[in-house]
Design an enzyme around this catalytic site. Structure first.
Site, PDB file in Angstrom:
ATOM      1  N   LYS A  19       0.690  -1.141  -0.020  1.00 17.82           N
ATOM      2  CA  LYS A  19       0.070  -0.032  -0.110  1.00 17.82           C
ATOM      3  C   LYS A  19       0.798   1.147   0.215  1.00 17.82           C
ATOM      4  CE  LYS A  19      -1.549   1.782   4.188  1.00 17.82           C
ATOM      5  NZ  LYS A  19      -1.193   3.107   4.134  1.00 17.82           N
ATOM      6  N   ASN A  20       2.048   1.145   0.858  1.00 18.13           N
ATOM      7  CA  ASN A  20       2.729   2.280   1.081  1.00 18.13           C
ATOM      8  C   ASN A  20       3.693   2.717  -0.142  1.00 18.13           C
ATOM      9  OD1 ASN A  20       1.449   3.027   3.452  1.00 18.13           O
ATOM     10  ND2 ASN A  20       3.035   2.160   4.662  1.00 18.13           N
ATOM     11  N   ARG A  33      -8.495  -0.335   4.826  1.00 21.45           N
ATOM     12  CA  ARG A  33      -7.628   0.550   4.239  1.00 21.45           C
ATOM     13  C   ARG A  33      -6.284   0.347   3.757  1.00 21.45           C
ATOM     14  NH1 ARG A  33      -6.173   5.072   8.383  1.00 21.45           N
ATOM     15  NH2 ARG A  33      -4.468   5.337   6.557  1.00 21.45           N
ATOM     16  N   CYS A  39      -5.118  13.088  13.898  1.00 20.62           N
ATOM     17  CA  CYS A  39      -5.198  11.843  13.402  1.00 20.62           C
ATOM     18  C   CYS A  39      -4.938  10.885  14.525  1.00 20.62           C
ATOM     19  CB  CYS A  39      -4.077  11.492  12.270  1.00 20.62           C
ATOM     20  SG  CYS A  39      -3.321  10.004  12.413  1.00 20.62           S
ATOM     21  N   ASP A  95       5.002   0.477  11.864  1.00 18.12           N
ATOM     22  CA  ASP A  95       3.734  -0.177  11.606  1.00 18.12           C
ATOM     23  C   ASP A  95       3.342  -1.839  12.033  1.00 18.12           C
ATOM     24  OD1 ASP A  95       2.838   2.282  10.329  1.00 18.12           O
ATOM     25  OD2 ASP A  95       3.025   1.641   8.251  1.00 18.12           O
ATOM     26  N   ARG A 109       0.683  14.277  13.610  1.00 19.35           N
ATOM     27  CA  ARG A 109       1.175  14.109  12.149  1.00 19.35           C
ATOM     28  C   ARG A 109       1.199  15.276  11.308  1.00 19.35           C
ATOM     29  NH1 ARG A 109      -0.490   8.005  10.094  1.00 19.35           N
ATOM     30  NH2 ARG A 109       1.317   8.366   9.281  1.00 19.35           N
TER      31      ARG A 109
END
Ligand code: UD1
Length: 418
Positions: free
Chosen positions: A22-23, A398, A116, A306, A121
């Site tokens: 995803k990133n 997500r 967030c 993560d 952030r």
């Protein structure tokens, strides 16, 4: 709103194929704005954040189409160089369009992300970097307006602290700037290198991607290209931990073991058996008897923030005290409170969590607070006795592609309910 219902206690067995990162997909999509020619992207994961980015590209004027698993993006014209609040608020990474838009359209209007769930952030480093490249920045009505009427010009920019999307945003601005840009203290994450590989194929001139100093020579224009996104190292890590926490044996295929050395070292220290099963596969085997290890999150190649929440779930099953220190984000321990509701013994002090294991987890109704926190609740649910009901799984959608079908195929009893 969708929920996951999990009946825990089944050791996972079998093989799981990893999706694209995803990133990597998000900056790759933003990079498509840098050329009027079509860009073909392979292995783009069908996750919510990617769909949001596609929506954003379309609102800017690009055409996107998926055929045979390949995403084609063509940004022939930039009709509206803007990222509206409605999209940015659901996905902070929308600020990745800032650099490419200023570089190509010479102006951009991007909503500020706002707070967030995992801390403040900010995007101040993206803004300072663009200013250094000659953009005029203005903040109004919750939006950042950037303008470079005569185009961007190369410059030196040193990041005060390492920022992954900050590095990517500035790379995408610098590739079309006049002259040389030097980025110091740049992020070294594999996703940054993957973006550089795509930009090189598009005709950019970049040296040092994957190291902390990057040199970029601006070019007049970029061209169409075809690129395959790297495998998702966070999804890979989550499935390895799923194998370990349930005391099973899982073969994770289509991954990049070299991107996961910090995690695999910790898993081995904790007593799981991790072996390379070919150049793009990892096998994990665990008897379920694990011992506590300490952990500090760091920028790549350190232990990924993560994967911190997922590793904390694992440590609830390990014998002894595990000290987990989060250095990248403030307020990234929300999962600890939910894990505690399932029976985990965790003490929180600022950026440190002490997990006292092993605990017998019991199923409970829990709430997902962010993407990776929800993954840790799924992992806890897999080992808990009885039923776990996880609410707000849109957080997990997500970033994880069909996580429930992939886990079911390994024997987990998990279903999506409404
Ligand atoms: C990216 C990843 C995210 C991961 C994070 C850290 C994407 C789309 N997301 O997020 O999954 O958790 O890297 O590995 O790739 N900071 C500032 N000013 C800035 C930018 C960042 O102070 O302008 C701070 C942040 O608040 C944070 C730290 O720097 O404390 C690192 O953030 P950053 O690397 O920018 O995270 P993201 O790129 O948003």
């Amino acid at each position: 709103m969708d929920k996951f219902l999990i009946h825990g206690g089944v050791p996972l067995h079998g093989e799981v194929a990893i999706s694209g990162a995803k990133n990597s997909a998000l900056p790759a999509l933003a990079a498509c704005l840098l050329t009027e020619e079509p860009v073909l992207l392979h292995r783009i994961p069908r996750v919510l954040d990617v769909l949001t980015m596609e929506k954003l590209l379309r609102s800017i004027g690009a055409r996107t189409e998926t055929k045979g698993g390949v995403l084609r993006v063509e940004a022939r014209q930039i009709l509206s160089p803007e990222a509206p609040y409605q999209l940015v608020k659901t996905m902070r990474a929308s600020s990745l369009v800032l650099g490419p838009l200023v570089a190509r359209a010479r102006r951009a209007r991007v909503s500020l992300p706002g707070g967030c769930a995992i801390g403040a952030r900010p995007i101040n480093l993206h803004l300072a970097g663009l200013e250094q490249l000659g953009a005029r920045m203005r903040q109004e009505h919750g939006y950042i307006e950037a303008e470079a009427a005569h185009g961007l010009r190369g410059a030196c920019f040193a990041f005060d602290r390492v920022s992954v999307t900050g590095t990517e945003d500035l790379m995408m601005a610098a590739v079309l700037a006049r002259g040389e840009t030097v980025l110091e203290n740049a992020a070294r994450e594999p996703e940054v290198k993957d973006l550089a590989d795509l930009l090189l194929q598009m005709g950019a001139r970049i040296e040092g991607a994957g190291t902390s100093t990057m040199r970029i020579q601006g070019v007049e224009r970029l061209y169409g290209a075809e690129h395959r996104i790297i495998p998702d190292r966070i999804e890979t890590g989550t499935f390895l931990i799923a194998g370990a926490i349930t005391g099973g044996e899982v073969l994770v295929t289509g991954c990049a073991p070299e991107h996961l050395t910090a995690l695999t070292a910790k898993l081995r220290q904790a007593g799981a058996e991790v072996t390379e099963a070919g150049p793009d596969a990892l096998r994990i085997r665990s008897s379920g008897a694990l011992h506590a290890v300490d952990l500090i999150t760091e920028e790549y190649p350190g232990f990924a923030t993560d994967l911190q929440a997922q590793f904390m779930a694992l440590m609830t099953q390990a014998e002894g005290l595990s000290l987990i220190t989060e250095t990248i984000f403030e307020n990234r321990f929300m999962h600890a409170l939910e894990l505690a509701r399932m029976g985990a013994a965790i003490r929180l002090e600022g950026r440190r969590a002490t997990v006292m294991g092993p605990s017998r987890l019991t199923g409970a109704a829990v709430l997902a607070s962010d993407l990776r926190a929800s993954a840790s609740l799924v992992l806890a649910g897999l080992v808990a006795s009885g039923e776990t009901l996880i609410d707000r799984v849109y957080h997990i959608d997500r970033g994880y592609e069909s996580i429930e079908s992939k886990l079911s195929a390994l024997g987990a009893r998990i279903q999506r309910v409404r």
